[in-house]
Scaffold this motif. Structure first.
Motif, short mmCIF file in Angstrom:
data_model
loop_
_atom_site.label_atom_id
_atom_site.label_comp_id
_atom_site.label_asym_id
_atom_site.label_seq_id
_atom_site.Cartn_x
_atom_site.Cartn_y
_atom_site.Cartn_z
N VAL A 142 0.85 -1.19 0.00
CA VAL A 142 0.00 0.00 0.00
C VAL A 142 0.88 1.24 0.00
CG1 VAL A 142 -1.91 -1.09 1.24
CG2 VAL A 142 -0.08 0.03 2.53
N SER A 143 0.29 2.35 -0.39
CA SER A 143 1.02 3.62 -0.22
C SER A 143 0.74 4.09 1.20
CB SER A 143 0.55 4.65 -1.24
OG SER A 143 -0.75 5.09 -0.91
N ASP A 144 1.72 4.74 1.82
CA ASP A 144 1.61 5.06 3.23
C ASP A 144 2.02 6.51 3.47
OD1 ASP A 144 1.08 4.67 5.84
OD2 ASP A 144 2.65 3.18 6.18
N PRO A 145 1.13 7.46 3.08
CA PRO A 145 1.52 8.86 3.21
C PRO A 145 1.75 9.23 4.68
CG PRO A 145 -0.83 8.67 2.74
CD PRO A 145 -0.26 7.30 2.63
N ALA A 146 2.61 10.20 4.89
CA ALA A 146 2.95 10.62 6.25
C ALA A 146 1.76 11.35 6.88
CB ALA A 146 4.16 11.54 6.22
N TYR A 147 1.75 11.38 8.22
CA TYR A 147 0.73 12.12 8.96
C TYR A 147 1.46 13.11 9.85
CZ TYR A 147 -2.84 13.10 12.52
OH TYR A 147 -3.71 13.71 13.38
N ARG A 148 1.30 14.41 9.55
CA ARG A 148 1.93 15.45 10.36
C ARG A 148 0.84 16.37 10.88
NH1 ARG A 148 5.77 15.38 5.32
NH2 ARG A 148 3.65 15.10 4.57
#
Ligand SMILES: [Zn+2]
Lengths: 982, 90
Positions: free
Chosen positions: A482-488
């Motif tokens: 899966v793609s796992d975009p960052a969480y900021r």
């Protein structure tokens, strides 16, 4: 209808070929199978769906799941229920729902007048205003005005509920990406797994976020994993089943809605698991600003869910307001679904370049370092006013949808209930699980791992760890790509609303605003648990799922503290509202603790007996009223029959214990205060039992059947307690004693005939027992036949008259009773209930547990010093009795009382005080009856130094009066006991 | 609801049991040899630690056995306390 056109791409969870008609607030609409009531209403363009709890402000739909704070609905028709979040009502054909808390409709709500006076209703208003004379005077009216839904009006047993126990190695709570991987990993390792999820379909946020898994739509991957779970053969999956309580020893309550078979409405699973994986996901926080409750203001995650899962556009044009990355992805999804994104407002001055680039290519205008100050519009959102945090420049943007995201809160409710610790993570601006206190493993978003990839990985690892702790070797389980975009995120609690005159809501459901929190802190209720109670933030049906952490953040800002230092309030079950029926299951009403019946119970009821609770869950006739008779008349008639002729009562509930073994006398000598070694065969003796504090536990007569065989009787109410004590004593304190105790209360039915003509009557009944007084004296027993039944007959008396207690095996009880009643017609035999029994025993001054034996009296207090043996080195209570007697202080002693007015009946428990003054009592009235023998009222009392005060006058305080009474000996009838011995 | 380990039946649901309360020591065999203070202490002072506590439990709705266990009052962690025939605490 405002549905997204997906072209040829299929919808995973809604079926556009199955339209369903439903009504909301009386109007008819159409939705699709797979919709919730919320998605169907939004698809129909309904944005005003309710009114608020306190101020009756217009409200819309803010969430998409159990977190929904704004709209609760009442369901009517077959499944009458109330206070359901509109977002958790699956659409069904013919569903009839209405908004709670408004009348007649949310558009025209009479209660909305409260808005005008809202300035007069600050936090703590009710506590401050309705203190005098008593809050409870005002409470009912206030509750009615403030109430949410109304209780269902259908028959209580209209819907079928059931409960069942379930045991498993691993319970996985939540079937999102983390829970699915955990269940698969644990199941493949061989563990017995129960996977429960509160949604109607597995997948969790996958349906809402529109992610690709292994390069395919998530719905395809979900089909594969469902098949893989099935293939393990060890995983059981419950959908639409919410875990709502996590108790000690991993005891988890799960309520399943719409289980199989269809006639069961709900089924509650009481799950005992060796390990629990908590994969309960996360809940988005709304942003706090003025008028943030207007219909059209929605969580970004909810808007995203409506678009991706239900193909519903919740608006035409939107502004997104956030402090974190996840809402940016929501904005891109809304844009892709054809909703005009008019602006993306982020409190952060610096935004990651990748997000800015995507926004720019979608043509979305970005406002960084800015906040939404106020939502404009009344019943519907019209526009938002935004302000730059730097120079304060204001801009107004027209829109009918405002999506907000203040970050994500791991759903730690169950983890916290399991006593797991929480800690504040400043990087996530959220409370996350800390140290576990039981076999619980948090995983995925519930553990603060918000990315899809980390959810999948944490889930698998948790499944392996849980299986391993249960003794299974982890089996290899691959993770999908899966793609796992960052969480900021940058923490933002809405502090710019401090001092605002317009309402900025923290708890939408309970109408708690920022200014309420400010007031609470100003008035000294700034600690989180105090602020909760003072403002009611978090005390709604939703338990503050969206609002609590914002409230904590605001309190931290007000107190100049860190949210971690403020801490959370206590998370308590239930996580979601649970119907009473779901807890009771098969056991509604008095079946919860079934009554015990004697073989004669039906006879009593058929004769119109008024049944009383007799202790230990027995029901006994209280009295048998004849047509037109008052209770007093019936009781007097029954008591007089015993004094003058013949009465009969059902004594079956009396506690009976068979005591057998060579050490039987040893046991009796130890538990009773008197001596038992000299009791002759077939003779009985009265005894009192103490506890080791020297106070009376119980009393009763014990008969000797043989040298090693006794029959002990106890009072009805104390029988269970006495048995528990005897077993505990023999099993743990005196395991070497060779004696066994068997409860035989239910084995014997007992009919007791009493009255001056009892012997004459018994001769006509037909018995081979010699009834002559010399051959069968008082306090003895005989074995023989009565009315063609094998019987034990005892001569004891609790009424003060000649009595024969006839015991037959329970199966013959009714036959015995009916034979006696039939034969007794010639003697005008009168069945008597416990009221008459009470009257007769008070006349005689006999003791009764719960009246004179109230747990504070010792034998000397009740004039029973003669029954305390001086010959025994030890018995239970001896030492304490000696110490108390040696101290010599004045004690409350049993006396009789005769009121000045012979018609006066004093309520039981009335205090006796010096001269009737309002001060500490010197005793109390334990019983008072209208004596048939004396033709006046007589009473028993426990009175300080009572025996020395016989002949004096005392004062009893009754409601508004003081009653004078003469102190007498505690016996009003046949003091020599000639009649009972006759 | 706790899981209670019955020495005879194994792990069972708490609702089958009656809790007989804290158990410090056996009843003194010869109470007359104790001082008044010691006896009053035995009768009225019950151990109430924030931590492990020995309790007596009765499998009332099961096999009828009275037995001992150690329960941590803070965590509800339970340790069985029995060996073979002898039900005295170890
Ligand atoms: Zn057992």
């Amino acid at each position: 209808m405002s549905r997204v056109d997906r072209g040829s791409a299929p919808d995973a969870l809604i079926d556009r070929d199955s339209p369903l008609r439903f009504t909301f607030n009386g109007r008819t609409y159409t939705g699709y199978r797979g919709d919730t009531l919320a998605s169907a209403l939004l698809a129909n363009g309904i944005s005003l769906t309710g009114r608020s709890f306190k101020y009756h402000r217009p409200r819309g739909i803010q969430g998409a799941g159990y977190e929904e704070p704004a709209t609760l609905v009442q369901l009517s028709g077959g499944e009458d229920a109330t206070n359901w979040p509109v977002t958790r009502v699956p659409l069904s054909a013919g569903l009839a729902a209405s908004s709670v808390n408004c009348w007649p409709s949310p558009d025209f709500d009479v209660g909305a007048i409260a808005q005008v006076f809202s300035r007069l209703l600050p936090a703590g208003f009710y506590y401050k205003t309705f203190m005098w004379p008593n809050w409870h005077l005002f409470e009912p009216a206030i509750r009615r005005a403030a109430g949410l839904g109304r209780a269902p009006t259908s028959e209580p047993d209209h819907l079928r509920y059931e409960t069942r126990f379930h045991h498993c190695d691993v319970l996985v709570i939540g079937a999102g990406p983390a829970g699915l991987m955990a269940a698969l990993a644990a199941g493949r390792s061989g563990a017995r797994v129960l996977l429960v999820d509160d949604d109607t379909a597995i997948g969790g946020r996958l349906h809402a976020d529109g992610d690709l898994v292994d390069g395919r739509p998530a719905s395809d991957w979900l089909k594969d994993i469902a098949a893989a779970l099935e293939a393990t053969g060890t995983v059981r999956c419950l959908s639409d089943a919410t875990a709502w309580a996590h108790h000690e020893h991993n005891f988890v309550m799960v309520t399943e809605r719409g289980p199989c078979p269809a006639h069961v409405f709900q089924r509650t699973w009481r799950v005992r698991a060796r390990q629990v994986v908590i994969a309960t996901g996360a809940i988005e926080r709304p942003m706090v600003f003025a008028n943030n409750d207007r219909p059209g203001v929605m969580l970004a995650s909810a808007a995203c869910c409506y678009v991706n899962r239900y193909a519903v556009r919740p608006g035409k044009s939107t502004v997104v307001f956030t402090n974190n990355d996840s809402a940016w992805h929501a904005a891109f999804d809304l844009h892709a679904a054809g909703i005009a994104v008019r602006g993306l407002v982020d409190v952060r001055p610096q935004i990651p370049a990748s997000l800015l680039k995507r926004a720019s290519s979608a043509g979305i205008v970005v406002h960084t370092g800015a906040v939404v100050q106020e939502a404009l519009g009344g019943r519907h959102l019209r526009a938002v006013r935004i302000a730059s945090r730097g120079d304060g420049r204001k801009t107004t943007i027209d829109c009918d949808l405002l999506c907000t995201s203040g970050g994500w809160n791991p759903t730690v409710h169950l983890y916290s209930q399991s006593r797991g610790r929480l800690r504040y993570d400043p990087n996530l601006a959220a409370f996350v699980p800390g140290e576990a206190r039981q076999g619980t493993i948090p995983a995925g978003s519930a553990n603060g791992a918000f990315g899809l990839g980390s959810c999948l990985a944490e889930g698998r690892d948790a499944g392996h760890a849980a299986a391993e702790r249960c003794g299974f070797a982890p089996a290899a389980t691959d993770l999908p790509v899966v793609s796992d975009p960052a969480y900021r995120i940058e923490a933002y609690w809405g502090v710019e609303s401090f001092g605002s005159v317009k309402k900025a809501f923290v708890d939408i459901q309970n109408d708690v605003t920022v200014s309420d929190l400010e007031l609470a802190v100003r008035e000294g209720f700034g600690a989180v648990e105090h602020a909760k109670r003072y403002t009611t933030a978090g005390m709604g049906v939703d338990q503050g799922k969206t609002g609590n952490v914002n409230a904590i953040g605001l309190l931290a800002a007000l107190n100049g503290d860190d949210p971690g230092a403020v801490g959370t309030t206590t998370f308590r079950p239930p996580y979601v509202p649970v119907e009473f029926g779901a807890v009771a299951g098969h056991r509604p009403g008095s079946l919860l603790l079934p009554y015990r019946h004697t073989p004669m119970t039906r006879w009593h009821k058929e004769r119109g007996a008024v049944m009383y609770e007799a202790g230990a869950r027995w029901r006994r006739p209280g009295f048998y009223p004849r047509a037109g008779e008052t209770m007093e008349q019936a009781v007097t008639r029954e008591a007089a029959a015993v004094r003058n002729g013949l009465g009969i009562y059902d004594g079956s509930p009396l506690g009976k214990f068979d005591i057998r073994g060579p050490d039987a006398v040893k046991l009796l000598d130890f538990v009773y205060t008197n001596d038992w070694d000299d009791l002759g065969p077939d003779r009985g003796r009265y005894g009192i039992m103490l506890s080791d504090d020297g106070l009376i536990l119980d009393d009763g007569v014990t008969f000797k059947l043989a040298d090693d065989h006794y029959l002990m009787t106890t009072s009805t109410a104390n029988a269970d307690m006495v048995y528990r004590m005897l077993e505990g004593l023999l099993q743990t304190d005196r395991p070497d004693w060779r004696v066994a105790v068997t409860p035989v209360t239910e084995h014997w039915a007992n009919a007791t005939v009493c009255g001056p003509t009892a012997r004459e009557f018994m001769r006509t009944v037909g018995t081979d027992i010699d009834l002559d007084g010399d051959d069968f004296p008082f306090m003895s027993m005989r074995v023989g036949r009565v009315a063609n039944l094998p019987a034990r007959m005892f001569r004891v008396s609790y009424t003060g008259e000649l009595s024969f207690e006839i015991n037959v095996p329970a199966g013959g009880g009714l036959q015995l009773w009916e034979s006696l009643i039939e034969a007794g017609q010639a003697f005008s035999i009168t069945p008597i209930g416990s009221e008459a029994n009470h009257l007769l025993r008070v006349e005689k001054g006999f003791l009764s547990p719960g009246h004179e034996v109230d747990g504070t009296a010792d034998p000397y207090d009740l004039g029973l010093g003669w029954i305390v043996s001086g010959n025994k080195p030890d018995f239970i209570g001896k030492r304490a009795l000696e110490i108390r007697r040696a101290s010599g202080g004045p004690r409350r002693e049993l006396v009789g009382l005769l009121t000045a007015d012979p018609h006066e009946i004093v309520p039981e428990g009335s205090p006796i005080t010096p001269d009737g003054r309002k001060e500490a009592s010197e005793g109390f009235v334990s019983a008072c009856v209208m004596s048939v023998a004396r033709g006046r009222s007589v009473a028993l009392a426990l009175l300080r130094d009572g025996r020395a005060r016989i002949g004096q006058t005392v004062s009893i305080r009754v409601k508004k009066d003081v009653v004078r009474a003469a102190v007498t000996k505690p016996v009003f009838y046949d003091p020599a006991g000639e009649r009972l011995r006759s | 609801m706790l899981t209670i380990p019955c020495p005879w039946c194994g792990d069972r649901h708490e609702s089958e049991f009656f809790c007989g309360g804290a158990y410090e020591k056996a009843r003194p065999a010869r109470p007359e040899t104790l001082s008044d203070e010691a006896w009053v202490d035995y009768v009225t002072v019950s151990p109430n630690p924030a931590g492990p506590l020995v309790e007596r439990w009765w499998h009332q709705r099961g096999c009828g056995l009275w037995f001992f266990l150690e329960r941590d009052t803070l965590t509800h962690d339970i340790r069985p306390l029995f060996d073979g025939e002898d039900h005295e605490p170890r």
